[in-house]
Design an enzyme around this catalytic site. Structure first.
Site, PDB file in Angstrom:
ATOM      1  N   SER A   1      -8.718  21.561 -38.968  1.00 23.07           N
ATOM      2  CA  SER A   1      -9.219  20.480 -39.826  1.00 23.07           C
ATOM      3  C   SER A   1      -8.222  19.346 -39.997  1.00 23.07           C
ATOM      4  CB  SER A   1      -9.629  21.033 -41.204  1.00 23.07           C
ATOM      5  OG  SER A   1     -10.608  22.052 -41.067  1.00 23.07           O
ATOM      6  N   ARG A   2      -7.327  19.213 -39.052  1.00 24.56           N
ATOM      7  CA  ARG A   2      -6.319  18.152 -39.054  1.00 24.56           C
ATOM      8  C   ARG A   2      -5.342  18.238 -40.228  1.00 24.56           C
ATOM      9  NH1 ARG A   2      -7.974  18.185 -34.597  1.00 24.56           N
ATOM     10  NH2 ARG A   2      -8.550  16.398 -33.314  1.00 24.56           N
ATOM     11  N   LEU A   3      -5.220  19.421 -40.820  1.00 29.07           N
ATOM     12  CA  LEU A   3      -4.261  19.618 -41.917  1.00 29.07           C
ATOM     13  C   LEU A   3      -2.960  20.158 -41.329  1.00 29.07           C
ATOM     14  CD1 LEU A   3      -6.705  21.082 -44.595  1.00 29.07           C
ATOM     15  CD2 LEU A   3      -5.885  18.720 -44.352  1.00 29.07           C
TER      16      LEU A   3
ATOM     17  N   HIS B   1     -13.328  16.911 -31.129  1.00 30.32           N
ATOM     18  CA  HIS B   1     -11.903  17.182 -31.048  1.00 30.32           C
ATOM     19  C   HIS B   1     -11.669  18.688 -31.064  1.00 30.32           C
ATOM     20  CE1 HIS B   1     -12.786  17.003 -35.432  1.00 30.32           C
ATOM     21  NE2 HIS B   1     -11.987  18.036 -35.480  1.00 30.32           N
TER      22      HIS B   1
END
Length: 245
Positions: A217-219, A16
């Site tokens: 980091s998808r945060l 991703h």
């Protein structure tokens, strides 16, 4: 003859991208989600990398067709469906698009007057999600927009029985018939083609608007506006909250 058809293979998506956007939270947004949307939309259409005029402007790739949005509706039996449409106006009440009133989307909106919109702006790692009720646009506004469309688009609105099965060459013949009916030759404009009664606008009146900004980091940063239940329809008040990614 019986032909063996191999079963579909399993598709796996691995890996991703990492997203990076400026800091974003409830303390930095406008109190009105319509105004906040307009700020983000203008930024998506621009080709510079800073939203604050006081900052130096750096070139970047602008979002192509930021007005493209996913429109989700639900039938009377509870079956959802989605499609891409184009945003044509944002006013103080909500988000406006135009379509055929006999289409699947319109029939579902008539049966269940609720909808969801989603804008995804990949180039700037942002997304806006809208859910709310719907209403048909005022006839005067629909007619004004219809008359501003290119001549071939006005003809097409008459010719297409949207969402209905149609023969291979039927649409071409229907276009020719409408051009003959209104005296259109070679795409040359004519003084006036009336708006079909079965064509016009819808307005999505937001009950909830979420702004999503991609982070590593998808945060991700997520800010949600939720309309207060007791607020006036024409002067809504909003609860603004950060959501966990």
């Amino acid at each position: 003859m019986n032909l063996e058809v191999p079963p579909p293979s399993t598709l796996k998506v691995e890996g991703h991208n990492q997203y990076q956007t400026p800091p974003f939270g409830p303390s930095s947004v406008h109190p009105n989600p319509i105004v906040q949307f307009e700020l983000w939309f203008k930024y998506a259409r621009s080709d510079t990398s800073h939203e604050q005029e006081s900052q130096p402007l750096q070139p970047r790739t602008r979002v192509l067709e930021p007005e493209a949005m996913s429109l989700s509706t639900v039938s009377a039996s509870g079956m959802p469906s989605s499609r891409m449409v184009l945003l044509k106006e944002v006013d103080s009440r909500g988000f406006v698009f135009f379509t055929n009133y006999t289409s699947r989307k319109s029939q579902e909106l008539l049966a269940n007057p609720h909808a969801a919109l989603c804008f995804y702006w990949r180039e700037i790692h942002r997304q806006v999600r809208v859910t709310g009720t719907v209403e048909r646009l005022e006839e005067e506004s629909s007619n004004e927009y219809y008359q501003s469309r290119p001549i071939n688009s006005r003809v097409g609105a008459w010719a297409s029985p949207q969402s209905q099965p149609i023969g291979e060459d039927e649409l071409h013949q229907r276009v020719k018939d409408i051009e003959e009916r209104f005296g259109v030759k070679d795409g040359v404009n004519v003084p006036y083609i009336p708006k079909p009664e079965f064509w016009g606008g819808w307005r999505v009146i937001p009950e909830e608007v979420e702004f999503w900004s991609g982070k590593p980091s998808r945060l991700h940063d997520r800010v949600r506006y939720k309309r207060r239940d007791a607020s006036a329809p024409d002067a809504p008040e909003w609860i603004i909250e950060r959501l966990a990614p």
